[in-house]
Design a protein around this motif. Structure first.
Motif, PDB file in Angstrom:
ATOM      1  N   LYS A  20       0.815  -1.216   0.000  1.00 35.02           N
ATOM      2  CA  LYS A  20       0.000   0.000   0.000  1.00 35.02           C
ATOM      3  C   LYS A  20       0.852   1.270   0.000  1.00 35.02           C
ATOM      4  N   SER A  21       2.058   1.217   0.585  1.00 34.96           N
ATOM      5  CA  SER A  21       2.878   2.422   0.716  1.00 34.96           C
ATOM      6  C   SER A  21       4.133   2.429  -0.148  1.00 34.96           C
ATOM      7  N   PHE A  22       4.564   1.276  -0.615  1.00 39.65           N
ATOM      8  CA  PHE A  22       5.880   1.161  -1.238  1.00 39.65           C
ATOM      9  C   PHE A  22       5.801   0.736  -2.698  1.00 39.65           C
ATOM     10  N   PHE A  23       6.678   1.360  -3.494  1.00 46.38           N
ATOM     11  CA  PHE A  23       6.824   1.055  -4.906  1.00 46.38           C
ATOM     12  C   PHE A  23       8.256   0.567  -5.165  1.00 46.38           C
ATOM     13  N   LEU A  60       7.680  -4.365   6.340  1.00 52.95           N
ATOM     14  CA  LEU A  60       7.816  -2.902   6.340  1.00 52.95           C
ATOM     15  C   LEU A  60       6.500  -2.187   6.631  1.00 52.95           C
ATOM     16  N   GLU A  61       5.412  -2.652   6.052  1.00 49.12           N
ATOM     17  CA  GLU A  61       4.123  -2.002   6.318  1.00 49.12           C
ATOM     18  C   GLU A  61       3.742  -2.092   7.798  1.00 49.12           C
ATOM     19  N   PRO A  62       3.834  -3.270   8.441  1.00 46.58           N
ATOM     20  CA  PRO A  62       3.511  -3.313   9.872  1.00 46.58           C
ATOM     21  C   PRO A  62       4.407  -2.425  10.715  1.00 46.58           C
ATOM     22  N   LEU A  63       5.687  -2.354  10.375  1.00 48.03           N
ATOM     23  CA  LEU A  63       6.586  -1.455  11.109  1.00 48.03           C
ATOM     24  C   LEU A  63       6.159  -0.009  10.942  1.00 48.03           C
ATOM     25  N   PHE A  67       5.216   2.511  13.936  1.00 50.81           N
ATOM     26  CA  PHE A  67       6.277   3.432  14.354  1.00 50.81           C
ATOM     27  C   PHE A  67       6.430   4.660  13.465  1.00 50.81           C
ATOM     28  N   GLY A  68       5.606   4.801  12.456  1.00 54.00           N
ATOM     29  CA  GLY A  68       5.719   5.958  11.581  1.00 54.00           C
ATOM     30  C   GLY A  68       6.659   5.696  10.412  1.00 54.00           C
ATOM     31  N   ARG A  69       6.875   6.733   9.642  1.00 52.28           N
ATOM     32  CA  ARG A  69       7.607   6.613   8.381  1.00 52.28           C
ATOM     33  C   ARG A  69       8.954   5.918   8.547  1.00 52.28           C
ATOM     34  N   LEU A  70       9.255   5.025   7.593  1.00 45.05           N
ATOM     35  CA  LEU A  70      10.553   4.373   7.538  1.00 45.05           C
ATOM     36  C   LEU A  70      11.443   5.070   6.518  1.00 45.05           C
ATOM     37  N   ALA A  71      12.732   5.102   6.800  1.00 46.18           N
ATOM     38  CA  ALA A  71      13.715   5.629   5.854  1.00 46.18           C
ATOM     39  C   ALA A  71      14.487   4.452   5.270  1.00 46.18           C
ATOM     40  N   VAL A 126      15.955   2.726   8.596  1.00 47.30           N
ATOM     41  CA  VAL A 126      15.979   3.460   9.856  1.00 47.30           C
ATOM     42  C   VAL A 126      14.541   3.753  10.244  1.00 47.30           C
ATOM     43  N   VAL A 127      14.241   3.643  11.536  1.00 48.08           N
ATOM     44  CA  VAL A 127      12.932   4.027  12.062  1.00 48.08           C
ATOM     45  C   VAL A 127      13.144   5.339  12.818  1.00 48.08           C
ATOM     46  N   PRO A 128      12.959   6.492  12.150  1.00 47.56           N
ATOM     47  CA  PRO A 128      13.318   7.770  12.760  1.00 47.56           C
ATOM     48  C   PRO A 128      12.675   8.016  14.116  1.00 47.56           C
ATOM     49  N   ALA A 129      11.385   7.701  14.263  1.00 50.76           N
ATOM     50  CA  ALA A 129      10.711   7.966  15.533  1.00 50.76           C
ATOM     51  C   ALA A 129      11.309   7.140  16.662  1.00 50.76           C
TER      52      ALA A 129
END
Length: 212
Positions: A20-23, A60-63, A67-71, A126-129
């Protein structure tokens, strides 16, 4: 699908939606490829899509939901890119940190099965939050144990800077966690006493803290 060999074909390939979020395009950038002018393009796009979709959907989607946006720091590498990077590493060149192609099949090299025929995909993220709230020595273990208890990962490998870590999906998961951040070494793997059961005492409260 054929290997993209034109700008148009690579553009279309990059538009492949893995979740849903990643291409696919989110995972194609490589510092090594950019500096040395090597095309970071899979030879077997269908395998890369299949493995990458599982990585995104199941890990990645569950993370990101919790926890918010992943880098994304590093993800897909072609055989050419990874092989060149590993050659530079073995030559002692600074900044090149790639394992051999054989060790990275079904890891960073998404489009090649490993020696046992299994497919997989790895991304360094990286999980910035999480970093913003948990920077004390050893705090990376809180996130590692949360992932271990909640997600179907195969392998995690943590690093000191921003608690970046490699996270791998594999169709035959080994569920091992290693760290180059202190305390360095194995956090858990099959056969260790701490491998089974819940580890909620290690991670309780981290999701809530990251949403403050």
């Amino acid at each position: 699908m054929k290997k993209p060999s034109s700008v148009t074909a690579l553009t279309e390939f990059g538009r492949t939606r893995l979740s849903k979020s990643f291409f696919m395009r989110d995972f194609l950038f490589s510092d090594v490829a950019a500096i040395h002018g090597i095309a970071n393009v899979p030879d077997n796009p269908d395998i890369a899509i299949a493995a990458g979709s599982k990585l995104c959907e199941l890990l990645l989607e569950p993370l990101q939901d919790r926890f918010g946006r992943l880098a994304i720091r590093s993800a897909f590498r072609s055989i050419e890119v990874n092989g060149f990077c590993n050659e530079m590493q073995r030559a002692g060149k600074s900044g090149y940190t790639c394992a051999s192609n054989d060790r990275n099949f079904a890891g960073h090299i998404w489009d090649q099965p490993d020696r046992n025929g299994g497919i997989g995909a790895t991304a360094c993220i990286v999980v910035p939050a999480f970093w913003d709230h948990f920077q004390a020595p050893g705090d990376w273990r809180k996130l590692a144990w949360w992932i271990h208890d909640h997600l179907p990962y195969s392998y995690l490998e943590f690093f000191p800077t921003y608690w970046a870590f490699n996270i791998q999906w594999h169709e035959k998961p080994i569920r091992q966690i290693y760290s180059f951040a202190e305390p360095r070494g194995w956090l858990t793997k099959s056969g260790m006493e701490n491998h089974e059961g819940s580890h909620d005492e290690e991670w309780t409260g981290i999701v809530e803290a990251c949403k403050l």
